[in-house]
Motif scaffolding. Structure first.
Motif, PDB file in Angstrom:
ATOM      1  N   SER A   1       0.839  -1.188   0.000  1.00 26.88           N
ATOM      2  CA  SER A   1       0.000   0.000   0.000  1.00 26.88           C
ATOM      3  C   SER A   1       0.878   1.243   0.000  1.00 26.88           C
ATOM      4  CB  SER A   1      -0.890  -0.015   1.244  1.00 26.88           C
ATOM      5  OG  SER A   1      -1.721   1.108   1.259  1.00 26.88           O
ATOM      6  N   GLY A   2       0.568   2.186  -0.898  1.00 31.99           N
ATOM      7  CA  GLY A   2       1.321   3.438  -0.951  1.00 31.99           C
ATOM      8  C   GLY A   2       2.704   3.329  -1.562  1.00 31.99           C
ATOM      9  N   ALA A   3       3.027   2.215  -2.162  1.00 35.38           N
ATOM     10  CA  ALA A   3       4.369   2.005  -2.733  1.00 35.38           C
ATOM     11  C   ALA A   3       4.626   2.930  -3.916  1.00 35.38           C
ATOM     12  CB  ALA A   3       4.526   0.556  -3.178  1.00 35.38           C
ATOM     13  N   ASN A   4       5.880   3.347  -4.072  1.00 37.59           N
ATOM     14  CA  ASN A   4       6.281   4.136  -5.232  1.00 37.59           C
ATOM     15  C   ASN A   4       6.914   3.194  -6.248  1.00 37.59           C
ATOM     16  OD1 ASN A   4       7.220   5.851  -7.166  1.00 37.59           O
ATOM     17  ND2 ASN A   4       8.428   7.123  -5.798  1.00 37.59           N
ATOM     18  N   LEU A   5       6.123   2.826  -7.247  1.00 34.57           N
ATOM     19  CA  LEU A   5       6.576   1.937  -8.309  1.00 34.57           C
ATOM     20  C   LEU A   5       6.526   2.647  -9.655  1.00 34.57           C
ATOM     21  CD1 LEU A   5       4.659  -1.212  -7.033  1.00 34.57           C
ATOM     22  CD2 LEU A   5       7.130  -0.837  -6.914  1.00 34.57           C
ATOM     23  N   SER A   6       6.666   3.943  -9.614  1.00 30.96           N
ATOM     24  CA  SER A   6       6.624   4.757 -10.817  1.00 30.96           C
ATOM     25  C   SER A   6       7.718   4.315 -11.781  1.00 30.96           C
ATOM     26  CB  SER A   6       6.813   6.235 -10.456  1.00 30.96           C
ATOM     27  OG  SER A   6       6.837   7.023 -11.614  1.00 30.96           O
ATOM     28  N   GLY A   7       7.306   3.992 -13.022  1.00 34.80           N
ATOM     29  CA  GLY A   7       8.265   3.583 -14.047  1.00 34.80           C
ATOM     30  C   GLY A   7       8.829   2.188 -13.867  1.00 34.80           C
ATOM     31  N   ALA A   8       8.324   1.430 -12.917  1.00 34.52           N
ATOM     32  CA  ALA A   8       8.869   0.094 -12.637  1.00 34.52           C
ATOM     33  C   ALA A   8       8.602  -0.869 -13.785  1.00 34.52           C
ATOM     34  CB  ALA A   8       8.266  -0.459 -11.350  1.00 34.52           C
ATOM     35  N   ASP A   9       9.527  -1.813 -13.992  1.00 32.44           N
ATOM     36  CA  ASP A   9       9.347  -2.867 -14.976  1.00 32.44           C
ATOM     37  C   ASP A   9       8.671  -4.043 -14.285  1.00 32.44           C
ATOM     38  OD1 ASP A   9       9.401  -4.800 -16.917  1.00 32.44           O
ATOM     39  OD2 ASP A   9      11.571  -4.812 -17.170  1.00 32.44           O
ATOM     40  N   GLY A  17      -3.989 -10.397  -6.260  1.00 35.98           N
ATOM     41  CA  GLY A  17      -4.430 -10.059  -4.905  1.00 35.98           C
ATOM     42  C   GLY A  17      -3.566  -9.042  -4.181  1.00 35.98           C
ATOM     43  N   ALA A  18      -2.624  -8.413  -4.862  1.00 31.96           N
ATOM     44  CA  ALA A  18      -1.713  -7.460  -4.217  1.00 31.96           C
ATOM     45  C   ALA A  18      -2.458  -6.233  -3.702  1.00 31.96           C
ATOM     46  CB  ALA A  18      -0.633  -7.014  -5.203  1.00 31.96           C
ATOM     47  N   SER A  26       2.597   5.096 -11.955  1.00 31.77           N
ATOM     48  CA  SER A  26       2.602   5.922 -13.165  1.00 31.77           C
ATOM     49  C   SER A  26       3.776   5.527 -14.055  1.00 31.77           C
ATOM     50  CB  SER A  26       2.676   7.405 -12.800  1.00 31.77           C
ATOM     51  OG  SER A  26       3.835   7.682 -12.038  1.00 31.77           O
ATOM     52  N   GLY A  27       3.462   5.327 -15.332  1.00 27.14           N
ATOM     53  CA  GLY A  27       4.496   4.968 -16.300  1.00 27.14           C
ATOM     54  C   GLY A  27       5.071   3.578 -16.134  1.00 27.14           C
ATOM     55  N   ALA A  28       4.511   2.762 -15.240  1.00 24.60           N
ATOM     56  CA  ALA A  28       5.030   1.409 -15.020  1.00 24.60           C
ATOM     57  C   ALA A  28       4.692   0.509 -16.206  1.00 24.60           C
ATOM     58  CB  ALA A  28       4.448   0.818 -13.741  1.00 24.60           C
ATOM     59  N   ASP A  29       5.554  -0.474 -16.454  1.00 22.74           N
ATOM     60  CA  ASP A  29       5.304  -1.458 -17.489  1.00 22.74           C
ATOM     61  C   ASP A  29       4.633  -2.662 -16.835  1.00 22.74           C
ATOM     62  OD1 ASP A  29       5.180  -3.193 -19.603  1.00 22.74           O
ATOM     63  OD2 ASP A  29       7.348  -3.373 -19.881  1.00 22.74           O
ATOM     64  N   LEU A  30       3.318  -2.757 -17.000  1.00 20.27           N
ATOM     65  CA  LEU A  30       2.531  -3.854 -16.447  1.00 20.27           C
ATOM     66  C   LEU A  30       2.005  -4.751 -17.564  1.00 20.27           C
ATOM     67  CD1 LEU A  30       0.775  -1.609 -13.837  1.00 20.27           C
ATOM     68  CD2 LEU A  30       2.107  -3.632 -13.244  1.00 20.27           C
ATOM     69  N   ASN A  31       2.732  -4.765 -18.684  1.00 19.44           N
ATOM     70  CA  ASN A  31       2.365  -5.604 -19.817  1.00 19.44           C
ATOM     71  C   ASN A  31       2.247  -7.055 -19.353  1.00 19.44           C
ATOM     72  OD1 ASN A  31       2.017  -6.179 -22.689  1.00 19.44           O
ATOM     73  ND2 ASN A  31       4.043  -7.118 -22.559  1.00 19.44           N
ATOM     74  N   ARG A  32       1.073  -7.655 -19.624  1.00 22.67           N
ATOM     75  CA  ARG A  32       0.800  -9.050 -19.278  1.00 22.67           C
ATOM     76  C   ARG A  32       0.869  -9.344 -17.780  1.00 22.67           C
ATOM     77  NH1 ARG A  32       1.047 -12.692 -23.943  1.00 22.67           N
ATOM     78  NH2 ARG A  32       1.628 -11.473 -25.759  1.00 22.67           N
ATOM     79  N   ALA A  33       0.820  -8.319 -16.956  1.00 16.72           N
ATOM     80  CA  ALA A  33       0.851  -8.538 -15.504  1.00 16.72           C
ATOM     81  C   ALA A  33      -0.463  -9.143 -15.036  1.00 16.72           C
ATOM     82  CB  ALA A  33       1.104  -7.223 -14.772  1.00 16.72           C
ATOM     83  N   ASN A  34      -0.382  -9.973 -14.014  1.00 14.04           N
ATOM     84  CA  ASN A  34      -1.576 -10.554 -13.410  1.00 14.04           C
ATOM     85  C   ASN A  34      -1.958  -9.704 -12.202  1.00 14.04           C
ATOM     86  OD1 ASN A  34      -3.644 -12.043 -12.349  1.00 14.04           O
ATOM     87  ND2 ASN A  34      -2.383 -13.798 -11.769  1.00 14.04           N
ATOM     88  N   LEU A  35      -2.982  -8.878 -12.369  1.00  4.50           N
ATOM     89  CA  LEU A  35      -3.493  -8.022 -11.295  1.00  4.50           C
ATOM     90  C   LEU A  35      -4.873  -8.495 -10.851  1.00  4.50           C
ATOM     91  CD1 LEU A  35      -2.286  -4.769 -12.996  1.00  4.50           C
ATOM     92  CD2 LEU A  35      -1.565  -5.486 -10.721  1.00  4.50           C
ATOM     93  N   ASN A  36      -5.142  -9.775 -11.078  1.00  2.00           N
ATOM     94  CA  ASN A  36      -6.416 -10.359 -10.706  1.00  2.00           C
ATOM     95  C   ASN A  36      -6.666 -10.155  -9.210  1.00  2.00           C
ATOM     96  OD1 ASN A  36      -8.789 -11.961 -11.083  1.00  2.00           O
ATOM     97  ND2 ASN A  36      -7.700 -13.687 -10.191  1.00  2.00           N
ATOM     98  N   GLY A  37      -7.777  -9.503  -8.874  1.00  2.00           N
ATOM     99  CA  GLY A  37      -8.139  -9.289  -7.482  1.00  2.00           C
ATOM    100  C   GLY A  37      -7.282  -8.284  -6.739  1.00  2.00           C
ATOM    101  N   ALA A  38      -6.418  -7.561  -7.444  1.00  2.00           N
ATOM    102  CA  ALA A  38      -5.541  -6.588  -6.781  1.00  2.00           C
ATOM    103  C   ALA A  38      -6.342  -5.375  -6.305  1.00  2.00           C
ATOM    104  CB  ALA A  38      -4.437  -6.130  -7.737  1.00  2.00           C
ATOM    105  N   ASN A  39      -5.910  -4.798  -5.197  1.00  3.58           N
ATOM    106  CA  ASN A  39      -6.514  -3.567  -4.693  1.00  3.58           C
ATOM    107  C   ASN A  39      -5.739  -2.395  -5.274  1.00  3.58           C
ATOM    108  OD1 ASN A  39      -7.693  -1.454  -3.360  1.00  3.58           O
ATOM    109  ND2 ASN A  39      -6.966  -2.045  -1.327  1.00  3.58           N
ATOM    110  N   LEU A  40      -6.328  -1.750  -6.269  1.00  5.05           N
ATOM    111  CA  LEU A  40      -5.715  -0.597  -6.923  1.00  5.05           C
ATOM    112  C   LEU A  40      -6.500   0.675  -6.608  1.00  5.05           C
ATOM    113  CD1 LEU A  40      -4.994  -2.429 -10.261  1.00  5.05           C
ATOM    114  CD2 LEU A  40      -3.250  -1.502  -8.738  1.00  5.05           C
ATOM    115  N   ASN A  41      -7.195   0.654  -5.479  1.00  2.00           N
ATOM    116  CA  ASN A  41      -7.966   1.813  -5.041  1.00  2.00           C
ATOM    117  C   ASN A  41      -7.057   3.033  -4.954  1.00  2.00           C
ATOM    118  OD1 ASN A  41     -10.357   3.110  -3.808  1.00  2.00           O
ATOM    119  ND2 ASN A  41      -9.066   3.165  -1.996  1.00  2.00           N
TER     120      ASN A  41
END
Length: 143
Positions: A1-9, A17-18, A26-41
């Motif tokens: 929660s609150g992590a700074n992953l700006s521009g992360a690969d 479920g993260a 912002s600007g992160a590369d989440l190509n093909r990432a599995n964000l199933n059930g993730a809290n991105l509120n």
């Protein structure tokens, strides 16, 4: 929660479920990432590459997806989205989009957003912000 992953690969990352509540992606590369059930509120996903990402079951409430790449994104659940801009908050319930006192289908908004905005005194800049949110919703619905 609150992590700074700006521009992360995070290409192909398993974030199932993260808790990424209020995370800066912002600007992160989440190509093909599995964000199933993730809290991105309230997460900042502006400009992120979500090409082919799995967002099924993800909480995207108040997430900033402006400028995000959403090609072939997997998103099948209907849920509430909110977008706060300069004049009103936009609410999307999976079926209709409400901005201020106006509540219409995405197709109706797409056709009439400028006319409705002008009727309520929105500036061109404000209309453009809501239009970008509308186009993001349409893109998610298409995928």
């Amino acid at each position: 929660s609150g992590a700074n992953l700006s521009g992360a690969d995070l290409n192909r990352a398993n974030l199932n479920g993260a808790n990424l509540n209020r995370a800066d992606l912002s600007g992160a590369d989440l190509n093909r990432a599995n964000l199933n059930g993730a809290n991105l509120n309230r997460a900042d996903l502006s400009g992120a590459n979500l090409n082919r990402a799995n967002l099924n079951g993800a909480n995207l409430n108040r997430a900033d997806l402006s400028g995000a790449i959403l090609e072939n994104t997997i998103y099948e659940n209907k849920q509430f989205f909110t977008f706060v801009a300069e004049k009103h908050t936009a609410f999307y319930n999976g079926y209709t989009l409400k901005i201020g006192c106006e509540n219409h289908s995405l197709a109706d908004w797409y056709t009439n957003i400028k006319e409705i905005g002008k009727k309520h005194g929105y500036t061109d800049k404000q209309i453009a912000k809501y239009d970008a949110f509308l186009k993001m919703l349409i893109k998610l619905e298409e995928n």
